[in-house]
Design a protein around this motif. Sequence first.
Motif, PDB file in Angstrom:
ATOM      1  N   TRP A  15       2.584 -17.170 -34.420  1.00  0.00           N
ATOM      2  CA  TRP A  15       2.791 -18.581 -34.070  1.00  0.00           C
ATOM      3  C   TRP A  15       3.830 -19.228 -34.983  1.00  0.00           C
ATOM      4  N   ILE A  16       3.823 -18.815 -36.225  1.00  0.00           N
ATOM      5  CA  ILE A  16       4.811 -19.367 -37.157  1.00  0.00           C
ATOM      6  C   ILE A  16       6.219 -19.043 -36.645  1.00  0.00           C
ATOM      7  N   TYR A  17       6.416 -17.810 -36.266  1.00  0.00           N
ATOM      8  CA  TYR A  17       7.733 -17.402 -35.764  1.00  0.00           C
ATOM      9  C   TYR A  17       8.055 -18.109 -34.446  1.00  0.00           C
ATOM     10  N   GLU A  18       7.065 -18.182 -33.588  1.00  0.00           N
ATOM     11  CA  GLU A  18       7.307 -18.840 -32.300  1.00  0.00           C
ATOM     12  C   GLU A  18       7.614 -20.326 -32.492  1.00  0.00           C
ATOM     13  N   ALA A  19       6.930 -20.920 -33.447  1.00  0.00           N
ATOM     14  CA  ALA A  19       7.161 -22.343 -33.720  1.00  0.00           C
ATOM     15  C   ALA A  19       8.590 -22.553 -34.212  1.00  0.00           C
ATOM     16  N   SER A  20       9.004 -21.658 -35.099  1.00  0.00           N
ATOM     17  CA  SER A  20      10.360 -21.757 -35.622  1.00  0.00           C
ATOM     18  C   SER A  20      11.367 -21.610 -34.484  1.00  0.00           C
ATOM     19  N   ASP A  21      11.100 -20.671 -33.618  1.00  0.00           N
ATOM     20  CA  ASP A  21      11.983 -20.440 -32.474  1.00  0.00           C
ATOM     21  C   ASP A  21      12.045 -21.673 -31.582  1.00  0.00           C
ATOM     22  N   SER A  22      10.886 -22.265 -31.362  1.00  0.00           N
ATOM     23  CA  SER A  22      10.837 -23.450 -30.513  1.00  0.00           C
ATOM     24  C   SER A  22      11.665 -24.581 -31.124  1.00  0.00           C
TER      25      SER A  22
ATOM     26  N   ASP B  29      13.507 -35.901 -27.133  1.00  0.00           N
ATOM     27  CA  ASP B  29      14.902 -36.135 -26.738  1.00  0.00           C
ATOM     28  C   ASP B  29      15.850 -35.211 -27.507  1.00  0.00           C
ATOM     29  N   GLY B  30      15.545 -34.993 -28.753  1.00  0.00           N
ATOM     30  CA  GLY B  30      16.394 -34.091 -29.557  1.00  0.00           C
ATOM     31  C   GLY B  30      16.032 -32.634 -29.360  1.00  0.00           C
ATOM     32  N   ARG B  31      15.107 -32.384 -28.465  1.00  0.00           N
ATOM     33  CA  ARG B  31      14.586 -31.038 -28.171  1.00  0.00           C
ATOM     34  C   ARG B  31      14.035 -30.359 -29.441  1.00  0.00           C
ATOM     35  N   PHE B  32      13.569 -31.157 -30.373  1.00  0.00           N
ATOM     36  CA  PHE B  32      12.923 -30.565 -31.548  1.00  0.00           C
ATOM     37  C   PHE B  32      11.541 -30.033 -31.165  1.00  0.00           C
ATOM     38  N   ILE B  33      10.890 -30.758 -30.270  1.00  0.00           N
ATOM     39  CA  ILE B  33       9.633 -30.236 -29.720  1.00  0.00           C
ATOM     40  C   ILE B  33       9.768 -30.205 -28.211  1.00  0.00           C
ATOM     41  N   PRO B  34       9.132 -29.229 -27.580  1.00  0.00           N
ATOM     42  CA  PRO B  34       9.272 -29.129 -26.122  1.00  0.00           C
ATOM     43  C   PRO B  34       8.557 -30.293 -25.435  1.00  0.00           C
ATOM     44  N   SER B  35       9.122 -30.717 -24.333  1.00  0.00           N
ATOM     45  CA  SER B  35       8.535 -31.866 -23.631  1.00  0.00           C
ATOM     46  C   SER B  35       7.177 -31.517 -23.037  1.00  0.00           C
ATOM     47  N   THR B  36       6.895 -30.210 -22.961  1.00  0.00           N
ATOM     48  CA  THR B  36       5.614 -29.793 -22.381  1.00  0.00           C
ATOM     49  C   THR B  36       4.505 -29.720 -23.424  1.00  0.00           C
ATOM     50  N   LEU B  37       4.845 -29.965 -24.655  1.00  0.00           N
ATOM     51  CA  LEU B  37       3.829 -29.841 -25.706  1.00  0.00           C
ATOM     52  C   LEU B  37       2.724 -30.887 -25.504  1.00  0.00           C
TER      53      LEU B  37
ATOM     54  N   GLY C 235       0.000 -27.077 -32.666  1.00  0.00           N
ATOM     55  CA  GLY C 235       0.196 -27.842 -33.890  1.00  0.00           C
ATOM     56  C   GLY C 235       1.363 -27.315 -34.699  1.00  0.00           C
ATOM     57  N   LEU C 236       1.483 -26.012 -34.758  1.00  0.00           N
ATOM     58  CA  LEU C 236       2.580 -25.413 -35.528  1.00  0.00           C
ATOM     59  C   LEU C 236       3.934 -25.674 -34.867  1.00  0.00           C
ATOM     60  N   ILE C 237       3.932 -25.680 -33.547  1.00  0.00           N
ATOM     61  CA  ILE C 237       5.176 -25.995 -32.837  1.00  0.00           C
ATOM     62  C   ILE C 237       5.626 -27.412 -33.219  1.00  0.00           C
ATOM     63  N   ALA C 238       4.644 -28.294 -33.315  1.00  0.00           N
ATOM     64  CA  ALA C 238       4.968 -29.667 -33.702  1.00  0.00           C
ATOM     65  C   ALA C 238       5.443 -29.735 -35.150  1.00  0.00           C
ATOM     66  N   VAL C 239       4.771 -28.992 -36.021  1.00  0.00           N
ATOM     67  CA  VAL C 239       5.175 -28.978 -37.437  1.00  0.00           C
ATOM     68  C   VAL C 239       6.630 -28.520 -37.547  1.00  0.00           C
ATOM     69  N   ALA C 240       6.937 -27.422 -36.858  1.00  0.00           N
ATOM     70  CA  ALA C 240       8.297 -26.873 -36.929  1.00  0.00           C
ATOM     71  C   ALA C 240       9.307 -27.873 -36.366  1.00  0.00           C
ATOM     72  N   GLY C 241       8.929 -28.513 -35.264  1.00  0.00           N
ATOM     73  CA  GLY C 241       9.833 -29.474 -34.628  1.00  0.00           C
ATOM     74  C   GLY C 241      10.097 -30.666 -35.531  1.00  0.00           C
ATOM     75  N   VAL C 242       9.031 -31.191 -36.095  1.00  0.00           N
ATOM     76  CA  VAL C 242       9.198 -32.359 -36.973  1.00  0.00           C
ATOM     77  C   VAL C 242      10.000 -31.957 -38.210  1.00  0.00           C
ATOM     78  N   PHE C 243       9.726 -30.774 -38.718  1.00  0.00           N
ATOM     79  CA  PHE C 243      10.463 -30.326 -39.897  1.00  0.00           C
ATOM     80  C   PHE C 243      11.965 -30.210 -39.574  1.00  0.00           C
TER      81      PHE C 243
END
Lengths: 247, 924
Positions: free
Chosen positions: B718-725, B785-793, B821-829
């Motif tokens: 998930w960590i890797y996937e989050a980073s990828d996202s 909008d910045g595609r930092f997190i997917p709109s489907t999250l 949650g990790l996807i969000a963490v990565a996106g916000v980061f």
Amino acid sequence: MQKRGQITLFVIIGILILVVVGLFLFFRENSRNQSDMNSLMLEKFNPYVKSCLKEIGEKALLYVTRHGGYYKIPNEVLKSALLDIPYYSVSKNKYIPSVNRIEDETSGYINENIKGCLSSISLAGNSTDFELLAEGVSVEIDYDKVKLALGYNLFINGSSYQKFNLEAEEFVDSDIKDLHKLSEDLVDYYSKNNIEGVCITCLEDLSKSNFIIEVSPSLNLLEDPDSLTLSLISKRTKEEFRFLIKK
Amino acid sequence: MIRKCLFGIVCILIVLPIVTGDSQFFLRVDPSGNLILEDQSGEQEVPTQLVGVYNQIKGFLKSGVKIGNLVVDEKGKVVDASIDVKNSLTLGNLVGIKLKDSWIIVRNVRFEKQDGLTKITLKKEGSIELNIEKVVEKDGKEEKIILKSLYDSKNFDPNSWIKLNGEGEVLESELLGKKIDLSVIPEGKLFGIKDLEIIDGKLVIKGNQITGHFRAFLGEDSIKVGGLEKGSGSITILNGKLDKISSNTKVDFNGFIFRVKGPEVNMYYDNNFDYSKHEDENYFAQGSAKIWAGGSGFSFNLVEGNKIFPEFIDSIIIYASPLTKKTLFEVSVNGGRIEINKKEGINQEQRDKKPIFWMLAKLKTYIDSGEGLDEALKETYNDLGKDKTMYDFSVAGGSEALHQYNFWEELLNSKVIQNREEFESIIDSEIKKLETTYGKEELEKVEEVYYPKIKVVYGGGGASSIHSVLEEKLSAEEVGPILDSCFFYFQLTGYYNVMKNSIITEEWNGDSIRSKTGNLLVPANLRDLREDYVRNNIKYDDDYMLPFFPLNIEAERVGETLHYNILGMDEEEDEENNARLDEEAIYNQEKVSKYLFGYPFDISVEGDVELTDGRVKVSSSEEDVLFSFNKENPDLVSYDFVLNNQYVLDEFLLSNKEGGVILDVSYPWEKTIQRGIDVDPIVIKNVKKNIQEQWGVRPRSYFGFLNEKYVEDDLARWIYEASDSANNNKYGIKVAPSEVFVTYMAEGGAVVSTYYFGHNVPAGGYLYLGLDTLGDKNEQRRLMDGRFIPSTLRIESIKSIMNQADTERVTPAEFETLRDGLIAVAGVFAQRKYSFLSDFKDLYGEEELNKLTDDEIFFWSSLYYNAGESLGKKFLKQRTKVYFPWSGGEPKPDDSGGYELKNPRLNSLIRMTTRKWLEDCGVF
């Protein structure tokens, strides 16, 4: 009149000779003093500086090899942002840094990172206030070893301010030249042969007993699924030379 | 008409004497085919039983049936018969007078009867259909069943025969052609014949009985046969062995499950099987320690109970017995061949390093506040590994756990415990020490003061420590009994409160601890229970998570009875009414384990063989080995092996025998876990020392969260996937997995490790993801909008609360799963990194920006994440006063862990150095 003139001339010449000889003796003495001081300082500080040079030099080589020969991959070089590794081959075009470039990158690393080590040097039982500043680093990559040379200035704040230009040399065991050559061979191989996938037996021909060729098709999977990550590892020095290939 | 009347009169004249007298009538057919009724007694009355048969035989003759010989006695019983049947006939009554004619239908057969036994032999295009009705007793009641079986030319060659008694039971048979067709399976279910025996190459049916499965007993071997995709399957049995498996057949045989889609597979039993003689066929050969398979269009699984590889286990105990995961060992043969050699010298102990025991520990608590939860989790669920101490994990507190850990270290470190008595004596002496210090009565009054033994009983850390300490000193065989003793001992000595507010009680019934109202009995290795525990027990109430324990467990040792009753879980009840957890309910999000536990054999592969798992040794032949990665199904690694050397595939690492060439097809997250396992503790120590000296802060040890296969695979992935996202953002900002990991850990993941309770548990953005503001819709929109997190999250907002620094009201986000949650963490980061880089460029220019080191970028991005963008920018304006080594030592954590919240500079330095530590040790 002529005689008097001749005498005057000889006197002048004599004085000149005396002045020249005097100056010569003066400067020679001064120079001898300076050289002796440099030697003294070298003897005193160089072991510490050399130790720094070796420590940072080894780190530099490990870092640079892990990043495909670069300390800071320039923007114009295609790289994996996540892995911070350059592509050596994209669509059969080669982008391998030269050995000279790797030398520059290594010296760049040392230049930027040796400061902390130099500033941490203190002379046992000596309260002399001094400062060591790196002036320039040269790196020469050879087979089996790398020669590191550091020009540095020593400033001593005593009763009088003194500055010495010194130089330290050190050798570090490294197979970076072999690894670089092997990377070229591998890239050549992949450029010339139209291989779909990874040909293990072919790599075997390229591998030498002291090196491990590690291919990871999936290491860069998330970023670029079509790339291969190659790690060339020296069994002797543990250096790992990493780069990417994309078909 | 006149004829019929005359015949009737004759019949009556014949029948009358039989009824009244001691008559003897026989029906027979003479060599000319005439049906003759003989009256040996001279009576005129034909028995009624004979009339029906007479008419039946007459009908046979009319339809062209050839009757060579037939003798029927006066009761209608066929005494002797030899009939060649061409058309379809019903003749059950000729087999036995109690049978109805419709119960046996034959076509193109030879019917013979002698001495009360009927032999029916198939001819070309013949068939024998038995529909024998029987009355059986079931549950004290009589029930009528129909025993069906079919023998026809599709399945058996001509001259196959069955021999029936007068009851319609098949006593003996010779079924040539060796095929058992299961096409009679009604509606796809397996039709079964019980008690089949193969004697001298003949299939002997001793009796028919309907069962749920087809099961033939082949000596000591058992076999189950079915069709693929609900169709019918067929096998061939020869000389008591499975000889062939036909197409579209699934067979469970000798610890192998075969699925044959392509041409039939020939089976061989030969220690010295020479595959080169079988290259034109599909084959599967078994030796005593080896198997060979080749051809195409079939696959086989190795399953537990395999006689060649008895060491193989196909289910592994992952979290808590009997929660098991099936391991997958499947080989699909598609144009290649494979050999599997049993490795010598592998025994159970070497193979199986999973815990051989667990102890019961008990947690008796009910926590009614956020603080309480925090305490419980800290105190109870942090594992202590070799490379870390409680202090590394805990922002605050942790003293109890540390004490507990130290207690056991101190207690056991210098001693090798030989037996239970010795162990008990150590415990007792410790108890006495405490009693001397505090006084026995006083000690018992205080709820939060523990006996030493309590510390073992309640805590995962303590119990794990015992395990690990013991394991370092003793062999597995020795540890087991000692820990058994421990368990027994602790049971006898009772249980203790961990926390106040305990409202749950339990009872001790003399043998085991039983929960009374639903408390939790925690296994020693708490990870074992975390999965289902939190999944089912963490509920939400306002802003706090309230764990409660509707969980009843009795457990002793792995493999022994374990009674579960976990609310909300799908359950199945076995015969003894023990609830069993539905494995799929727990692992419905997970794929079957890719790992084979234990590696008891090597495998040689050549040609196109898809190997899903296993350890492979590849040997032989000619050209190049080409590896190709199957992108469509990345779980399936496909190898094209034509080799001239020897190779070893260990999980996902293929290497030549010198190790000079390694093909590593593990995923990045698998590699991270492997590196976490492999990293040298001395390297860890030295790197830490250097970093600490350089930066003046203590990097946190998170190595233990990425060094356990099976358990931590998901987290790493998930960590890797989050980073990828996050890297899909439209600004080209890249976030490394190590950045996501450290951020998550530092925000609370290391302390509130709910992941270990359940991989799919909800994740609290406020509590441990640092996503205090992402609940706000505008913030979400900005990031999307910045595609930092997917709109489907899927983001759930909770009501606005004071932030953890207690400075402003925020709207935190909650997530259904930690993965989200990790996807969000990565996106916000990533967004914070972008924000930092933009600010930096504005303040210091592009040239300076390009000089930024990775460390500094991570430092500032972390600071922006931790303190917010506006505060981050204020710090950035004083760059050189912020980004420099810490001096004066870290402040000691207070009870609330406050310093970390209040000093973003320190936080960011800790994160930066922590990441550097992980990176420099090569984990990422």
